[in-house]
Each structure stands twice: as C-alpha cells, then as structure tokens.
Design a protein around this motif. Structure first.
Motif, PDB file in Angstrom:
ATOM      1  N   UNK A 195      -2.168   7.327  -7.812  1.00  0.00           N
ATOM      2  CA  UNK A 195      -1.616   6.357  -8.760  1.00  0.00           C
ATOM      3  C   UNK A 195      -0.097   6.429  -8.706  1.00  0.00           C
ATOM      4  N   UNK A 196       0.441   5.613  -7.819  1.00  0.00           N
ATOM      5  CA  UNK A 196       1.882   5.612  -7.617  1.00  0.00           C
ATOM      6  C   UNK A 196       2.169   4.823  -6.360  1.00  0.00           C
ATOM      7  N   UNK A 197       3.434   4.785  -5.958  1.00  0.00           N
ATOM      8  CA  UNK A 197       3.774   4.003  -4.768  1.00  0.00           C
ATOM      9  C   UNK A 197       3.392   4.734  -3.482  1.00  0.00           C
ATOM     10  N   UNK A 198       2.713   4.048  -2.595  1.00  0.00           N
ATOM     11  CA  UNK A 198       2.326   4.628  -1.312  1.00  0.00           C
ATOM     12  C   UNK A 198       2.581   3.606  -0.213  1.00  0.00           C
ATOM     13  N   UNK A 199       2.749   4.088   0.999  1.00  0.00           N
ATOM     14  CA  UNK A 199       3.126   3.198   2.101  1.00  0.00           C
ATOM     15  C   UNK A 199       2.403   3.589   3.377  1.00  0.00           C
ATOM     16  N   UNK A 200       1.811   2.598   4.034  1.00  0.00           N
ATOM     17  CA  UNK A 200       1.188   2.830   5.340  1.00  0.00           C
ATOM     18  C   UNK A 200       1.779   1.850   6.336  1.00  0.00           C
ATOM     19  N   UNK A 201       2.229   2.379   7.452  1.00  0.00           N
ATOM     20  CA  UNK A 201       2.803   1.551   8.509  1.00  0.00           C
ATOM     21  C   UNK A 201       1.791   1.494   9.655  1.00  0.00           C
ATOM     22  N   UNK A 202       1.190   0.325   9.823  1.00  0.00           N
ATOM     23  CA  UNK A 202       0.079   0.191  10.760  1.00  0.00           C
ATOM     24  C   UNK A 202       0.507  -0.604  11.991  1.00  0.00           C
TER      25      UNK A 202
ATOM     26  N   UNK B  70      -6.717  -1.720  -8.175  1.00  0.00           N
ATOM     27  CA  UNK B  70      -5.591  -1.321  -7.324  1.00  0.00           C
ATOM     28  C   UNK B  70      -4.835  -2.552  -6.826  1.00  0.00           C
ATOM     29  N   UNK B  71      -3.525  -2.474  -6.871  1.00  0.00           N
ATOM     30  CA  UNK B  71      -2.694  -3.523  -6.300  1.00  0.00           C
ATOM     31  C   UNK B  71      -2.249  -3.093  -4.903  1.00  0.00           C
ATOM     32  N   UNK B  72      -2.502  -3.949  -3.934  1.00  0.00           N
ATOM     33  CA  UNK B  72      -2.121  -3.655  -2.553  1.00  0.00           C
ATOM     34  C   UNK B  72      -1.291  -4.816  -2.025  1.00  0.00           C
ATOM     35  N   UNK B  73      -0.138  -4.500  -1.486  1.00  0.00           N
ATOM     36  CA  UNK B  73       0.733  -5.532  -0.926  1.00  0.00           C
ATOM     37  C   UNK B  73       0.773  -5.375   0.577  1.00  0.00           C
ATOM     38  N   UNK B  74       0.681  -6.498   1.270  1.00  0.00           N
ATOM     39  CA  UNK B  74       0.689  -6.431   2.729  1.00  0.00           C
ATOM     40  C   UNK B  74       1.717  -7.413   3.295  1.00  0.00           C
ATOM     41  N   UNK B  75       2.268  -7.052   4.432  1.00  0.00           N
ATOM     42  CA  UNK B  75       3.225  -7.920   5.101  1.00  0.00           C
ATOM     43  C   UNK B  75       3.321  -7.539   6.562  1.00  0.00           C
TER      44      UNK B  75
ATOM     45  N   UNK C  29       1.538  -0.298  -0.279  1.00  0.00           N
ATOM     46  CA  UNK C  29       2.108  -1.320   0.595  1.00  0.00           C
ATOM     47  C   UNK C  29       1.690  -0.993   2.027  1.00  0.00           C
ATOM     48  N   UNK C  30       1.100  -1.970   2.707  1.00  0.00           N
ATOM     49  CA  UNK C  30       0.737  -1.768   4.108  1.00  0.00           C
ATOM     50  C   UNK C  30       1.505  -2.764   4.969  1.00  0.00           C
ATOM     51  N   UNK C  31       2.277  -2.215   5.892  1.00  0.00           N
ATOM     52  CA  UNK C  31       2.984  -3.059   6.854  1.00  0.00           C
ATOM     53  C   UNK C  31       2.142  -3.144   8.117  1.00  0.00           C
TER      54      UNK C  31
ATOM     55  N   UNK D  50       3.123   8.637   2.512  1.00  0.00           N
ATOM     56  CA  UNK D  50       3.541   7.721   3.580  1.00  0.00           C
ATOM     57  C   UNK D  50       2.706   8.067   4.799  1.00  0.00           C
ATOM     58  N   UNK D  51       2.236   7.057   5.511  1.00  0.00           N
ATOM     59  CA  UNK D  51       1.459   7.344   6.719  1.00  0.00           C
ATOM     60  C   UNK D  51       1.695   6.267   7.765  1.00  0.00           C
ATOM     61  N   UNK D  52       1.483   6.647   9.018  1.00  0.00           N
ATOM     62  CA  UNK D  52       1.395   5.654  10.086  1.00  0.00           C
ATOM     63  C   UNK D  52      -0.080   5.550  10.454  1.00  0.00           C
ATOM     64  N   UNK D  53      -0.445   4.376  10.980  1.00  0.00           N
ATOM     65  CA  UNK D  53      -1.862   4.183  11.281  1.00  0.00           C
ATOM     66  C   UNK D  53      -2.012   3.144  12.371  1.00  0.00           C
ATOM     67  N   UNK D  54      -3.244   3.043  12.867  1.00  0.00           N
ATOM     68  CA  UNK D  54      -3.545   2.068  13.915  1.00  0.00           C
ATOM     69  C   UNK D  54      -5.027   1.719  13.825  1.00  0.00           C
ATOM     70  N   UNK D  55      -5.356   0.434  13.959  1.00  0.00           N
ATOM     71  CA  UNK D  55      -6.784   0.067  13.931  1.00  0.00           C
ATOM     72  C   UNK D  55      -7.537   0.618  15.131  1.00  0.00           C
ATOM     73  N   UNK D  56      -6.822   1.100  16.148  1.00  0.00           N
ATOM     74  CA  UNK D  56      -7.503   1.731  17.273  1.00  0.00           C
ATOM     75  C   UNK D  56      -8.141   3.056  16.859  1.00  0.00           C
TER      76      UNK D  56
END
Lengths: 386, 324, 96
Positions: free
Chosen positions: B222-229, B114-119, B144-146, B200-206
């Motif tokens: 298997x496709x583009x996915x996005x999590x906003x943390x 799996x390829x995961x991009x973070x920023x 992609x995880x922001x 697409x999801x929002x998330x929090x380490x809490x």
C-alpha cells in the motif's frame, strides 16, 4: 442561518467550496487564486472538511487529478489563474468531453506577456470553446453563491459538465467584503451528494476516455454542444431554487437602470460594481444610461442578450481581453453574433479596458458613456497612451 | 488422440507447467487492434491477470489506449480511464484519492481497490516524467507500470529518451553522418529508486511468471510502486513478430535489460543471467533497427552494457534496507 | 447501463463516449489480418500452456482434454506460439 461576515473574498470562496463537501481538491499555487486552495487546506487541516487534498506538481496534473477523481464519482475541485489555466489547457477540453463535472474557481489574471500578475479576462477567454460552463461573479457575495450553485449545476443529471466560476484577480480575490456565508445545513439541503452517470469501480466497470474515430467524432461533438445548450434550462432552474432558498436572485444578464436608456454598457465581473456608480451619477445628471452585467458566459445567453438591448441606441461592450489580430474583444464578438440577425439592433462599440490590472474608475466609465457614438473602428483600446 | 510425448511430472517441473496454472480469466480481451506479435499487448494481458478484478486502470495516451478503445468498443473489462499523454500518473493519483475518500465516506463498498497507472516509454520517461515523479513523491497508493518499447511507436517510431544508443528511429535515423540515436537509454527505474519508494522492479513478458509475481508483490504494497517492463515492439524494432519473446529473453541474457527488483532499497536479481553474459550482438543482430551498426559501434555498446551491469551487481551485493 | 452497439445518431452516443460493455472488442474479428495460422500436433503437445501464456491476443484456449488451440476469429498469425513451443508441437501454415 446565514451569517453576515467581513471576509477576504478568496477565503469566503474557499469556505463556500468547503460547504459543498468536495471529496478531492487538487491545486497548484499561482497568484492571485492561491488564497482559495490555501484556505481550503486550512479547513482540511482543522478537520472541518473530510477531503483528499492533493498538492500536485503542476496545473496540468491538478486538472488531471480532478479528472481521475471525478471519474471515480468523487466531487472534485481546483482553482487557478492565468498561466496555470494555460498549463492545464490540454486537459480542460478532455474533462468536458468526458462529461466530468469538475468545478474550478478562476482568479482571473492576464496571460503573459509581458508577464503580469494582475487582473483581466484573457485567461478564461482562451478556454471559451472547450465545453465548460462559465459564470462571472461581480462581487464577493456572487462568488460565494456561484461556487455553491456551480456544483449543483455541473452535477445535474442533464448536465454532467465541468464549470468554472470567475473572480477577478485581486479586485475580487483579495478584497474584504461583507457577505452572507450560507449555513452548512442549508447548503446540504440545496446540494445533495453527487450521483455520477458512471464511476470507476470494478462493481460496474466502464471505459472512460475512449478513442473517437472520424465516424463518431462529429456526433460526439454535436452531443457535447447540445449538452451545453441544454444546460441553460438547468442553470435557470438552479438559480430559481437558490432565490427561493437563499433570497438572492441570479439571471444570465442582470439589468441595472436600463429602462429608457439610450446608451447601455455591458460588463463582466467586478467592473460592473464601479460602472453602477457611473450610471447612478449620470442618471442624477439626467443622462439616460444603463448597465448590463453578464453573469453567464457559457452557454452564452443569446436570447437574453437580444431581449436586454431592445430599444437601446448604443451598446458599449467592455472587454478585458483583446483577441489579437481579431475582432477586438471576445465578448463583443459574441454580442455582435447574437444581434446580427435582429431587425432593430443598437450600434455596438467595443472598448478594451482594464487590461493587465489597469484601473478603471467611475470617471472612466462616465467618459465612455459620454463618448458613445464617437468610437472609430470596431474596437478601441480605451485610454491607451500615444 | 493420446499424447505420445514423454509424461513429465507437474510437481517436479513446476516451471514448465506454471503457464498452464495461470488464471484463465482475461481482463484485456481479444479483438484489440495491436500489431501482430505485440509484446506490449501481451504484457498488459499478463499484468491484468496478476492484478485481478479489484483494480482501476489509468492509461496514458499511446498504442495501448488507441488499439484497445476505439469507441464504442473496448478490450478492457477492468474499469479504465484515459485522459491525455503527459498526465497518466496524475489521473491515477486522482483515481486513488477518489477511491480512498469514497470508501472512507461509505459511498463505495468497504473493499480495497488498487489503482494502477500504465503508460508507454514516451508517456512515462519523457512527457509524463513530471507527473510520475509528483505522484511517486506524494506517496499515492498506486502501482505505475511503464511498458517500454523504446520509442514513440504509436506515432511512428520516433526516438524517446528510452531509445537505446545506436537504434535507428524516424527522428534519429541512421545515415552516412549518423549512427542513429546518439544517447544512452535513460535509467528511469533508478530515478524511481531515488524517490525512496518501497518497490521498484524491471520486468519482461518473456518471463511471464517473474513479471506477474512482481505485479502481485507491488499490488500488495500500500504505497507507490513502479515496474519498468521492456515490451518488445516487432514493428518498431524491425524484427520478426514470432521472435518477440525471444528478443525479450536475449535482452536479459545479454545483460542489456537485467531483471531485478529493489525492495526498500535492497537490490536483487530475480532472473539469473548467464555468466559470462551473452554477447550483445546476439540481441542486436536480430533487430533491423541496429542493422547499420559497425563492429566498432557494437563494441562500444558492449562496453557500456558491461559497465551498467557491473554497477547493478555492485548494488545487488552492497545495498542495505532502509527498514533495518 | 444501456448502450447501443454501434451508435448511428448523435443522440445515441453515450455521454462522454463512455463504454459500458467491457470486452466488447471481441465483436471485432482480427483473424482476417492473418497470413499464417498455427496448427497444433497434439501428439507432440505436453500441455504446458506456453502457447497460452505468450499469446498477445488472448486467443489460445485450453480444451477439456488439456490441449490448446487458437481461436481463429482473433489469431493474427504472429507465430509466437509456434516459435516458443519447445516440444515443437505447433507449426505455422500458410492461409489458403
């Protein structure tokens, strides 16, 4: 067997790239390089090449995608021109610092402004200090050959650096030329699959693109510079191998009728072909002139340059770029550096010509030869009105 | 020493004991140089646990790149690449393409990686938005995880388009003539939904289990996915380091940052929010970046939070799946 | 891939400054940043692991009995574990 065919040079360049079996191609359209990636996408669409073709949304992303792909061990290719090169500028030095052997074709074009889509060398000159190897093609055959050579040079275990092949926009990219396209089997024999120094894969994890703090940055930079200096040996070796297998000879500086010449001109790229005609005509009239065609821009061939101008009285360096507010043309600056410590060296004149697609004719070259020794200042805009 | 605490059944209280059951292997290791109580470092650690070994990470320039890889040291045990600030998604796209073609050609083992991009927020919602949009639109098989800490923390707390209204930053400071940042937080999860990507999801380490479940779900697609943390930055938020987790919880309980996911167009809240929502002051008063706000200004924020929350709930109630 | 731990000369710098020893950040001990240390009272501990899951340093470790403790080589003393431990088993103590 190689076959001789008439083909637009951009298309032939694309065919040459395809023969190298790139794994990933990322490209964004910009005139005048566009026919190269367009034709590559045709080749992929026809099923002749198994590659991932990524239609990125910018040149910055084109080079970034090439970096990522190259990081996995894939063979990555892109092509661009002018503003596109400037747009990917940030990534260029990073790719070389990470020792990723990305190969790029540049359809050379003036950088804005005023905006201009035609040929000169101001685009490539902006990236001369970024750690890329850099070759200049004088004609379609050279473009094809250099494209294939460049993958082998870049991926050599002792090099592992990105490389660009420069084709003059329109004057080469859009010309139809009769040229030899090497045979697929021959290219496979010449160019084996890339063996990366490191590759992104969980079976052998690696951290690529680490932070270099002041305690290591000088050493890292010295290592980069040395890698470029040392790549010269590999380039010469690959060219020798090429000559042996394909019969065409390549040198960092190609001399044309320089024997006994008082005045010698130095060119890069397609202008060399026109200048040859001027040399022929002047020689026929008994004027002892000669021509040097520079094919290797980075690493700069300092030793070959010293040797090539031995005994020459006047050297006219042509530049298709102006280092604004600086020493004239970037090529002349390099040549002056190369020759400064020489006891006997020619007088150096620097003519800025062919800017933004301005035609330079056989007569122009003849006139420049005839005017040798009359140049005022360290550089001149040849043919400028006013 | 024997525990005198009342024994609690693990089966009946799975949620309490869930943390204990999380895989102990670390892929983002000790010795990294993040600030004390860094919510982003924690979030990355948790993300990696959910991703597992067969992953390649592409990282945008930012805190996480700087604190984890000062040569010759690295906190990463996963294969990792960093190129520049604006282009992480393009680098990730190249990695994904490279892994795909090398597997197809038999150069790499026949195994899915799996390829995961973070920023950070700057590298995602500002300078990296174009590359992100391009990668998502092209449909790369990439998560992609922001990690959004709501300002350019690495360069010293400058305002980004993810900075909330009213926060004081070093380029949008509060002062006699300024309330601090004058704009509302850009809604990038919505922009990602508009790309019609499958997840697409929002998330929090809490909410670590929720976050890790979302990462696992995205990994499996298997496709583009996005999590906003949302990643609490005690340094930049002018908050106490020990309150990092609490602040993340307050963001959710006040409705400032609801946790939801959008699967094939269908919105779902994944962590229940109290009804009514807790007042935003509970969240705001714990952070120095909002210290200057007047009750009137806080009321403005409350109204906007209510409105955005209602908009989200409308989608939760009325969205339809495009796969049906 | 062979890699010198701390390269001195330019010849020792790996090409591209690539790092082949994943997780060698552990050689850098961030514990010296700490002003307070977390202390566990195992009598109150219910072994839930909340301290483990919330540690940004990945330095809270479980022992054979299922209790937890921070590796003080890395613990920066942020106090999250003590703050989040709902049975109140962890207290932050000033470093001498």
């Amino acid at each position: 067997m190689s076959k001789r065919i008439g083909m637009e040079i951009a298309l032939a360049t694309a065919e040459a790239v395809a023969l190298c079996r790139p794994d990933v191609i990322a490209a964004y359209p910009i005139t005048p390089n566009t026919h190269i990636p367009e034709h590559l996408s045709d080749i992929v669409a026809e099923g002749r090449l198994d590659a991932e073709f990524i239609c990125v949304e910018s040149e910055h992303s084109a080079m970034s995608a090439c970096a990522g792909a190259s990081g996995t061990g894939a063979r990555a290719f892109t092509a661009t021109s002018s503003q596109g090169l400037l747009y990917m500028y940030e990534v260029l030095g990073i790719v070389s610092s990470m020792r990723l052997p990305v190969v790029m074709a540049i359809g050379n074009r003036a950088i804005s402004g005023p905006i201009n889509i035609w040929n000169d060398h101001s685009d490539i000159m902006t990236m001369r200090d970024l750690g890329w190897l850099s070759l200049f093609a004088a004609n379609g055959q050279e473009a094809v050959d250099m494209m294939i050579q460049s993958f082998k040079i870049a991926e050599d275990a002792a090099v592992q650096l990105p490389i660009n092949v420069n084709l003059d926009g329109f004057q080469l990219t859009h010309m139809v030329e009769a040229l030899f396209l090497p045979d697929e089997k021959e290219v496979d024999r010449f160019l084996p699959r890339r063996k990366p120094y490191a590759a992104l894969h969980p079976d052998h994890p690696v951290t690529m693109g680490a932070l270099g703090m002041p305690d290591i940055f000088t050493e890292a930079t010295k290592a980069r510079d040395q890698a470029l200096v040392d790549s010269r040996t590999v380039i010469l070796k690959v060219w020798k191998e090429w000559e042996k297998q394909f019969g065409r000879r390549y040198e960092p500086i190609e001399a044309y009728k320089t024997k006994g010449a008082d005045v010698v001109m130095l060119t890069m790229g397609s202008m060399g072909e026109t200048a040859e005609i001027a040399v022929d005509e002047l020689r026929r009239d008994g004027v002892p002139v000669g021509l040097l065609k520079l094919k290797l821009w980075r690493p700069f061939p300092f030793e070959e340059m010293k040797k090539a101008v031995r005994g020459v009285k006047t050297l006219i360096v042509t530049d298709r770029c102006c280092s604004l507010g600086g020493p004239g043309g970037p090529l002349a600056a390099e040549v002056r550096s190369a020759l400064y410590a020489e006891a006997a060296r020619p007088a150096i004149e620097n003519a800025l010509i062919g800017l933004g697609g301005r035609d330079v004719t056989v007569d122009d070259f003849k006139q420049m030869f005839r005017q040798a020794g009359k140049s005022k200042g360290i550089y001149e805009f040849y043919g400028v009105r006013g | 020493m024997m525990s005198t605490a009342k024994p609690i059944s693990i089966v009946e209280n799975f949620e309490i004991y869930a943390p204990k059951l999380v895989d102990k292997e670390e892929f983002f290791c000790s010795g990294h140089r993040a600030c004390q109580g860094c919510g982003e470092a924690l979030a990355i650690r948790l993300m990696c646990k959910a991703l597992g070994k067969d992953t390649v990470i592409a990282n945008a320039t930012g805190c996480m790149e700087v604190i984890a890889t000062p040569y010759p040291a690295t906190a990463w045990t996963l294969p990792w690449i960093h190129v520049a600030f604006p282009c992480a998604a393009a680098v990730g796209a190249g990695v994904e393409a490279g892994l795909k073609v090398l597997r197809r050609k038999g150069v790499n083992p026949d195994r899915y990686i799996k390829t995961v991009t973070i920023g950070g927020d700057g590298g995602t919602v500002d300078i990296g938005l174009q590359a992100l949009s391009g990668a998502m639109e092209r449909g790369h098989d990439m998560l992609y995880v922001c990690f959004d800490n709501e300002a350019y923390m690495n360069t010293g707390i400058q305002r980004s388009s993810a900075t909330p209204f009213g926060a004081s930053t070093t380029t949008a400071p509060a002062g006699k003539a300024s309330i601090g940042n004058k704009t509302w937080k850009k809604n990038v999860p919505e922009i990602m939904v508009a790309h019609n990507i499958p997840y697409v999801a929002t998330a929090s380490p809490s909410y670590p289990i929720d976050f890790m479940n979302k990462v696992k779900k995205a990994r499996a697609i298997q496709g583009p996915t996005y999590i906003h943390c949302l990643s609490v930055c005690p340094t930049g938020w002018r908050a106490k380091s020990e309150e990092c987790i609490k602040l993340g919880r307050l963001a959710v309980e006040t409705g400032v940052f609801p946790l939801y996911e959008v699967e094939n167009g269908v919105y779902r809240l994944t962590v229940e929010t109290p009804d009514p929502l807790r007042p935003v002051t509970d969240y705001i008063k714990a952070q120095g970046r909002f210290r200057h706000l007047t009750p009137d200004e806080i009321r403005t924020i409350q109204r906007r939070v209510n409105l955005e929350y209602r908009k989200l709930m409308n989608k939760v109630e009325h969205s339809l799946s495009w796969t049906e | 891939m062979a890699q010198k731990k701390w390269p001195e000369t330019w010849q020792e710098v790996t090409p591209g400054c690539m790092i082949f020893e994943g997780g060698n950040s552990r050689e850098y001990h961030t514990g010296s940043w700490r002003a307070q240390r977390p202390v566990w009272d195992n009598a109150k501990c219910i072994k839930c692991g909340i301290c483990y899951i919330f540690c940004p340093e990945a330095c809270v470790k479980e022992d054979a009995q299922g209790y937890f403790a921070a590796d003080l080589d890395y613990c920066k003393g942020c106090g999250i574990c003590a703050h989040e431990c709902w049975p109140g088993a962890i207290t932050m103590v000033e470093e001498g």
